[in-house]
Design a protein around this motif. Structure first.
Motif, PDB file in Angstrom:
ATOM      1  N   ASP A  58       0.799  -1.016  -0.028  1.00  0.00           N
ATOM      2  CA  ASP A  58      -0.184   0.054   0.116  1.00  0.00           C
ATOM      3  C   ASP A  58       0.671   1.147   0.116  1.00  0.00           C
ATOM      4  N   GLN A  59       2.038   1.378  -0.377  1.00  0.00           N
ATOM      5  CA  GLN A  59       2.940   2.465  -0.360  1.00  0.00           C
ATOM      6  C   GLN A  59       2.184   3.421  -1.029  1.00  0.00           C
ATOM      7  N   ASP A  60       1.912   3.226  -2.290  1.00  0.00           N
ATOM      8  CA  ASP A  60       1.397   4.340  -3.332  1.00  0.00           C
ATOM      9  C   ASP A  60       0.059   4.990  -2.821  1.00  0.00           C
ATOM     10  N   TYR A 107     -15.540   7.993   8.266  1.00  0.00           N
ATOM     11  CA  TYR A 107     -14.844   9.220   9.160  1.00  0.00           C
ATOM     12  C   TYR A 107     -13.768   9.728   8.596  1.00  0.00           C
ATOM     13  N   ARG A 108     -13.012   8.947   7.593  1.00  0.00           N
ATOM     14  CA  ARG A 108     -11.859   9.191   6.920  1.00  0.00           C
ATOM     15  C   ARG A 108     -12.291   9.106   5.475  1.00  0.00           C
ATOM     16  N   PHE A 109     -13.349   9.614   5.280  1.00  0.00           N
ATOM     17  CA  PHE A 109     -13.924   9.627   3.817  1.00  0.00           C
ATOM     18  C   PHE A 109     -13.000  10.351   2.566  1.00  0.00           C
ATOM     19  N   GLN A 110     -12.508  11.599   2.979  1.00  0.00           N
ATOM     20  CA  GLN A 110     -11.655  12.390   1.892  1.00  0.00           C
ATOM     21  C   GLN A 110     -10.295  11.724   1.837  1.00  0.00           C
ATOM     22  N   ASP A 111      -9.672  10.966   2.798  1.00  0.00           N
ATOM     23  CA  ASP A 111      -8.588  10.085   2.580  1.00  0.00           C
ATOM     24  C   ASP A 111      -8.750   9.061   1.470  1.00  0.00           C
ATOM     25  N   TYR A 112      -9.869   8.102   1.741  1.00  0.00           N
ATOM     26  CA  TYR A 112     -10.310   7.217   0.858  1.00  0.00           C
ATOM     27  C   TYR A 112     -10.573   7.651  -0.535  1.00  0.00           C
ATOM     28  N   ALA A 113     -11.219   8.776  -0.626  1.00  0.00           N
ATOM     29  CA  ALA A 113     -11.233   9.436  -1.885  1.00  0.00           C
ATOM     30  C   ALA A 113     -10.263   9.865  -2.769  1.00  0.00           C
ATOM     31  N   ASN A 114      -9.068  10.547  -1.804  1.00  0.00           N
ATOM     32  CA  ASN A 114      -8.060  11.059  -2.555  1.00  0.00           C
ATOM     33  C   ASN A 114      -7.254   9.792  -2.954  1.00  0.00           C
ATOM     34  N   ALA A 115      -7.130   8.772  -2.216  1.00  0.00           N
ATOM     35  CA  ALA A 115      -6.181   7.394  -2.761  1.00  0.00           C
ATOM     36  C   ALA A 115      -7.244   6.686  -3.712  1.00  0.00           C
ATOM     37  N   ASN A 116      -8.438   6.926  -4.166  1.00  0.00           N
ATOM     38  CA  ASN A 116      -9.322   6.248  -5.172  1.00  0.00           C
ATOM     39  C   ASN A 116      -9.484   4.890  -4.750  1.00  0.00           C
ATOM     40  N   ILE A 117      -9.950   4.752  -3.456  1.00  0.00           N
ATOM     41  CA  ILE A 117      -9.999   3.354  -3.125  1.00  0.00           C
ATOM     42  C   ILE A 117     -11.728   3.156  -3.041  1.00  0.00           C
ATOM     43  N   GLN A 135       0.629   7.125   0.758  1.00  0.00           N
ATOM     44  CA  GLN A 135       1.139   8.669   0.354  1.00  0.00           C
ATOM     45  C   GLN A 135       0.309   9.687   0.049  1.00  0.00           C
ATOM     46  N   LYS A 136      -0.898   9.066  -0.276  1.00  0.00           N
ATOM     47  CA  LYS A 136      -1.960   9.858  -0.785  1.00  0.00           C
ATOM     48  C   LYS A 136      -3.066  10.158   0.522  1.00  0.00           C
ATOM     49  N   MET A 137      -2.885   9.453   1.468  1.00  0.00           N
ATOM     50  CA  MET A 137      -3.884   9.656   2.496  1.00  0.00           C
ATOM     51  C   MET A 137      -3.236  10.258   3.909  1.00  0.00           C
ATOM     52  N   GLN A 138      -3.847  11.099   4.491  1.00  0.00           N
ATOM     53  CA  GLN A 138      -3.213  11.949   5.541  1.00  0.00           C
ATOM     54  C   GLN A 138      -2.907  11.146   6.678  1.00  0.00           C
ATOM     55  N   ARG A 139      -3.708  10.224   7.045  1.00  0.00           N
ATOM     56  CA  ARG A 139      -3.509   9.401   8.170  1.00  0.00           C
ATOM     57  C   ARG A 139      -2.078   8.454   8.090  1.00  0.00           C
ATOM     58  N   THR A 140      -1.845   8.073   7.050  1.00  0.00           N
ATOM     59  CA  THR A 140      -1.035   7.178   6.512  1.00  0.00           C
ATOM     60  C   THR A 140       0.487   7.717   6.140  1.00  0.00           C
ATOM     61  N   GLN A 141       0.379   8.924   5.679  1.00  0.00           N
ATOM     62  CA  GLN A 141       1.425   9.518   4.743  1.00  0.00           C
ATOM     63  C   GLN A 141       2.712   9.637   5.457  1.00  0.00           C
ATOM     64  N   ASN A 142       2.855   9.321   6.926  1.00  0.00           N
ATOM     65  CA  ASN A 142       4.073   9.320   7.687  1.00  0.00           C
ATOM     66  C   ASN A 142       4.512   7.962   8.237  1.00  0.00           C
TER      67      ASN A 142
END
Length: 292
Positions: A60-62, A182-192, A65-72
């Protein structure tokens, strides 16, 4: 550096699977606990789950990096290299499977293998990126730890083990969709293509309610078929009715993210209390209705 390797195994997931493994073990043990054997079961299961989480991080590296909660995460920031992470994951998995196969029993090891294969290959490598049904597939791996704990004692897959497998799989659905809203925008940004992103939040709330009901119906079978006592049924349904209330309340929520965060956290609290309650509510002797 130790902290980076620890977080590569996703401690939150490890804790959740630790608790559900404990629940299955408690149900089968009927109050008679062999502590060294319990610790071996928990250790083996935790190591296998940790291995799966490391491989999930590699895959899931790619996305991360698109999700705020996992980018670090360590692999995203290159704090740990992929070859080192791969070796780390292999070592954890091999140790876990060896412990389960030789020091617990082959059936428990088999379900650990099923959970690992589903999580790493069917979920992480395939459906997470391509299918709206990813949560259904992933729920199978999440439902294996309580079965591992149960079969560690019984050495057979009986009707109670099937109930645990189905019940914990049904629980995974509203639990996972809660964090997805709750993390809707993260999942949308990563196109999941998870349900609230691929369809709508309203549809997700409807299906979450359905799965909460299915979870309660399924887990009540443990009482109906004599695996637990009346205290379990009372606690299950009392807390379950509140989860249904939260599900219905979600349809009128002014802030979907705030509601979903509370909904997700409650699901964690619910399954923790339920799993630990098996220590007090399992019936001895429990009926044995073997499937295989």
């Amino acid at each position: 550096m130790f902290k980076k390797y620890l977080f590569l195994t996703k401690p939150g997931i490890l804790f959740g699977n630790f608790i559900t493994t404990l629940g299955g073990f408690f149900l089968a043990a009927q109050g008679s606990i062999d502590l060294p054997f319990l610790l071996l079961t928990l250790l083996g299961t935790t190591l296998v789950v940790a291995s799966g989480c490391v491989f999930n991080n590699i895959i899931d590296q790619d996305i991360d990096q698109k999700m705020q909660r996992t980018q670090n995460r360590a692999l995203v920031t290159k704090a740990i290299s992929v070859p080192i992470a791969f070796i780390y994951g292999c070592i954890l998995g091999i140790l876990g499977f060896v412990i389960l196969y030789f020091l617990v029993n082959p059936l428990a090891c088999l379900f650990a293998g099923i959970g690992f294969i589903v999580y790493v290959f069917l979920y992480s490598l395939w459906t997470k990126r391509s299918s709206i049904h990813q949560t259904v597939i992933g729920s199978i791996s999440g439902a294996c730890p309580p079965v591992i704990g149960y079969t560690a004692i019984t050495e057979q897959f009986d009707f109670a083990a099937l109930i645990l497998l189905l019940g914990y799989a049904f629980w995974q659905m509203p639990h996972s969709w809660g964090i997805a809203i709750y993390r809707f925008q993260d999942y949308a940004n990563a196109n999941i293509p998870i349900l609230p992103v691929a369809r709508t939040i309203k549809r997700t709330k409807i299906e979450s309610l359905i799965y909460v009901v299915l979870f309660l119906i399924t887990m009540n079978l443990l009482y109906v078929f004599g695996y637990t006592n009346i205290c379990f049924a009372i606690a299950l349904n009392a807390i379950g009715l509140y989860w249904i209330y939260l599900s219905i309340k979600g349809f009128k929520a002014d802030d979907d993210q705030a509601w979903a965060k509370h909904y997700f956290l409650f699901s964690v609290q619910f399954i923790t209390v339920l799993s630990l309650s098996f220590y007090f509510t399992a019936i001895s002797p429990a009926p044995h209705l073997p499937i295989f």
